[in-house]
Design a protein around this motif. Structure first.
Motif, PDB file in Angstrom:
ATOM      1  N   LEU A   1      21.197   1.454 -43.516  1.00 12.87           N
ATOM      2  CA  LEU A   1      19.900   2.093 -43.699  1.00 12.87           C
ATOM      3  C   LEU A   1      19.034   1.936 -42.451  1.00 12.87           C
ATOM      4  O   LEU A   1      17.820   2.128 -42.502  1.00 12.87           O
ATOM      5  N   ASP A   2      19.695   1.609 -41.333  1.00 11.58           N
ATOM      6  CA  ASP A   2      18.985   1.328 -40.088  1.00 11.58           C
ATOM      7  C   ASP A   2      19.051   2.522 -39.147  1.00 11.58           C
ATOM      8  O   ASP A   2      20.124   3.117 -38.933  1.00 11.58           O
ATOM      9  N   GLY A   3      17.898   2.843 -38.566  1.00 13.90           N
ATOM     10  CA  GLY A   3      17.875   3.848 -37.515  1.00 13.90           C
ATOM     11  C   GLY A   3      18.359   3.275 -36.201  1.00 13.90           C
ATOM     12  O   GLY A   3      18.506   2.057 -36.039  1.00 13.90           O
ATOM     13  N   PRO A   4      18.616   4.140 -35.204  1.00 18.53           N
ATOM     14  CA  PRO A   4      19.102   3.655 -33.904  1.00 18.53           C
ATOM     15  C   PRO A   4      18.067   2.787 -33.196  1.00 18.53           C
ATOM     16  O   PRO A   4      16.860   2.920 -33.412  1.00 18.53           O
ATOM     17  N   ALA A   5      18.542   1.910 -32.351  1.00 17.26           N
ATOM     18  CA  ALA A   5      17.673   1.145 -31.465  1.00 17.26           C
ATOM     19  C   ALA A   5      17.415   1.987 -30.217  1.00 17.26           C
ATOM     20  O   ALA A   5      18.350   2.539 -29.614  1.00 17.26           O
ATOM     21  N   VAL A   6      16.148   2.091 -29.841  1.00 17.97           N
ATOM     22  CA  VAL A   6      15.752   2.893 -28.679  1.00 17.97           C
ATOM     23  C   VAL A   6      15.106   1.955 -27.669  1.00 17.97           C
ATOM     24  O   VAL A   6      14.171   1.211 -28.004  1.00 17.97           O
ATOM     25  N   SER A   7      15.596   1.966 -26.428  1.00 14.65           N
ATOM     26  CA  SER A   7      15.096   1.059 -25.397  1.00 14.65           C
ATOM     27  C   SER A   7      14.835   1.854 -24.124  1.00 14.65           C
ATOM     28  O   SER A   7      15.694   2.607 -23.655  1.00 14.65           O
TER      29      SER A   7
END
Length: 688
Positions: free
Chosen positions: A246-252
């Motif tokens: 249920l996690d969205g992508p990590a954006v860095s």
């Protein structure tokens, strides 16, 4: 020549009467036998009115004998009743327009035979009764007969088994609910099934019972347990294994490059599908199956730059590039904090150090924050996307939200990422913690509220009244039992969460003047009683007990139309299991009133058509709410906080088809013209 009976000596007339009575099996309990059918202060083998030798008299007297433990006499009366009317059924007409709530002589004969240890005869009678008309009492005693038979055969040594209908594929579950279906099997009989902590309504034990239950899925759910109990008490727990995402992508985002561009990384174990910045799709360069890089023009990144990043399961991270990672990291050191602090802040910090030797609190370089979520903030949504911003001067090593780990890209100093949660009514707590490569930790928490809307509040629920026992209690113990049932049942959480309940103290003056059995016998009399009851639905019950069992039956009727809204909602079992029986009864009662939502598909002068129908469980005379919603946004940030209903009207379902129903609007005030109500196609229809 016909001679009058008056010409015969009195003793001959009396002898003839006694002889005639003796030739009628069980015609009436003889006067000299009455004394032996008394236990304590209660007389058994009696009827409410005069005994007239009709089939319903025998049935009533047989029940009285059975309640007193006089099984041979009870069996005799039930056989006599069956000789005149052989089918078990509900609400039979006895004469004219008079009805009785039930007639189960075959079932009661089976129970009498069970108590007489005639298990073969009892099983035959109970099965025949269930084939004619289901009743929880017959199902319970058939189970008792089966247990005797199992014990006689040496006992049940094999636990039940579970077979799942469809196992999840390789893709993780990315929804907040999941339908779990399968079958529970036993070499004898399955008696109880629970799926994900939710009890499945089992009317009658069977060698095989199917189940289909929608269970909530929370982040970190690894399995859905299914617990099956057979008739002998053996328990099997099987688990449907799950992988949830249920996690969205990590954006860095990287620091600005010399050429004025901004590079970054997106990461998700399921793979990243799309990154859009200010509504524009950004090309992604895959690094591997989980990671991709991107480059943005420098002028594209500012405090108002919004992005949406989606993974291959359609999970999203939504946020803004409103902080420069380089600035964030440099500001993490005390020296940098001093350099960029306003003059007043530096003055207030400097002089205490000069005079008192006080040192400023060190600022941790590891920071964690919730995006667009303030402490105590109210939301009107059923689910929420929680977004975290985390940064440090060292690579991030671990991040968790509500004690469930969030996946991080390797070697990154700052990330934004999201996780979906269902919002429960009332307060919801979210606690995040992070650790960087230097083992420094940080934590942050938010308490937010899911606001109760008008349709979720008590006023939006079906208003019900529990009237009481319509049967005359044969003894004080049954009176006390009935009072316990109707005082306790409304307090069960399922009932509290589904209905608005009329205080029974308000009903006492009304019920004191009513004969409930008569008042509920016809639609006209139910309607007349309904006008006196401050509720939309009234439930009346029948509570009976004998030496080893309790039976509780509820019937529900509309106070506005007099129509019956439920079938028999019933349970039966051992007196020691009263709490469990009431829990089962609450489940079955709530299932009779599904709360389903559909749309208005057509509007006419005084009513509407809805796409809800029989397949959604609708029945005539169901009450409903008709409304539309408006979006609620934060006045400063513009963040969507969900939707709340407005322009709420009430209606009643009048005709039900398989895929649609027609309903009438009800006036909110007596003087209202419902034709003027602003109800439109695509408005919502929700059962109360």
């Amino acid at each position: 020549m016909i001679t009058s009976w008056r010409s015969y000596p009195a003793f001959l007339v009396l002898m003839g009467a006694c002889l005639f009575a003796s030739l009628l099996p069980g015609c009436a309990t003889l006067q000299q036998e009455q004394g032996k059918y008394v236990r304590g202060d209660v007389r058994y083998g009696v009827t409410e009115g005069r005994f007239r030798g009709r089939w319903w008299n025998y049935y009533e007297r047989g029940r009285s004998f059975l309640e007193g433990g006089y099984y041979a006499e009870a069996a005799r009366d039930f056989r006599t009743a069956l000789g005149n009317r052989s089918k078990d059924h509900l609400w039979p007409r006895i004469y004219g327009l008079h009805f009785i709530p039930e007639y189960f002589p075959r079932r009661e004969l089976g129970i009498a035979l069970y108590y007489q240890q005639d298990h073969a005869g009892a099983e035959e009678a109970l099965k025949a009764s269930l084939a004619q008309q289901f009743s929880a009492r017959a199902a319970y005693f058939l189970d008792q007969v089966r247990l005797k038979r199992i014990a006689a055969a040496g006992g049940d040594q094999t636990p039940p088994a579970v077979e799942f209908e469809v196992l999840p594929g390789a893709a993780p579950v990315h929804a907040l609910s999941l339908e779990v279906a399968g079958r529970a099997r036993d070499d004898y009989y399955v008696a109880r099934v629970e799926v994900g902590g939710q009890q499945v309504a089992v009317l009658q034990s069977a060698p095989e019972l199917p189940f289909r239950v929608t269970v909530p899925i929370a982040p970190g759910t690894l399995a859905v347990p299914v617990v099956v109990t057979d008739l002998a008490g053996h328990v099997t727990t099987a688990s449907l294994p799950l992988e949830t995402d249920l996690d969205g992508p990590a954006v860095s985002l990287d620091a600005p490059a010399d050429e004025g561009t901004r590079a970054g990384v997106v990461f998700d174990p399921a793979g990243v599908k799309r990154l859009a910045v200010n509504g524009q799709d950004i090309p992604l360069t895959p690094v591997d199956e989980t990671t991709a890089t991107f480059t943005l023009p420098g002028e594209m990144v500012n405090a108002s730059t919004a992005f949406v990043c989606e993974d291959q399961l359609d999970n999203r991270t939504v946020g803004k590039f409103d902080q420069d990672p380089a600035a964030t990291l440099s500001a993490a050191s005390p020296a940098a904090s001093w350099a960029v602090a306003p003059p007043l802040t530096r003055w207030l910090t400097y002089w205490p150090q000069v005079f008192f030797g006080a040192q400023p609190e060190p600022v941790s370089p590891l920071r964690i924050s919730f995006e667009q979520m303030e402490e105590g903030q109210e939301f009107y949504a059923e689910e929420i996307l929680v977004t975290l911003r985390v940064s440090s001067d060292a690579p991030l090593a671990a991040l968790s939200l509500n004690d469930i780990a969030l996946p991080l890209p390797a070697g990154r100093h700052s990330v934004l990422l999201s996780r979906r949660f269902a919002l429960l009514p009332g307060q919801n707590t979210f606690a995040a913690s992070a650790r960087d490569a230097q083992d420094r930790t940080a934590s942050e928490a938010r308490n937010i509220m899911r606001a109760e809307t008008q349709i979720e509040a008590t006023a939006g629920r079906l208003n019900v009244a529990f009237l009481g026992n319509i049967l005359p209690a044969p003894d004080p113990d049954t009176t006390a039992l009935a009072d316990t049932v109707f005082d306790t049942l409304p307090s069960f959480p399922r009932i509290q969460n589904r209905f608005s309940i009329v205080d029974r103290a308000l009903l006492t003056p009304i019920l004191a003047e009513q004969q409930l059995a008569a008042a509920l016998a016809s639609a006209e009399s139910r309607l007349a009683l309904g006008r006196l009851i401050p509720a939309e639905v009234m439930f009346a019950g029948r509570v009976r007990q004998d030496a080893e069992s309790i039976e509780i039956v509820l019937d529900g009727a509309s106070t506005e139309t007099g129509a019956r809204l439920t079938g028999r909602v019933e349970v039966a079992g051992a007196p020691a299991n009263l709490e469990s029986l009431l829990d089962d009864l609450s489940l079955r009662l709530v299932q009779e009133f599904p709360r389903v939502k559909g749309l208005v598909i057509q509007r006419d002068a005084r009513g509407f058509l809805t796409d809800l129908g029989r397949k959604q469980g609708l029945k005539n005379s169901y009450k409903c709410l008709v409304y539309r919603t408006e979006k609620v946004t934060h006045p400063v940030t513009g963040q969507s906080l969900g939707e709340r209903p407005l322009q709420i009207y009430q209606g009643v379902i009048q005709s039900v088809d398989e895929g649609f129903s027609s309903g009438a609007l009800l006036p909110l005030q007596d003087s209202d013209d419902v034709a003027a109500y602003d109800v439109q196609v695509n408005d919502y229809v929700l059962t109360k």
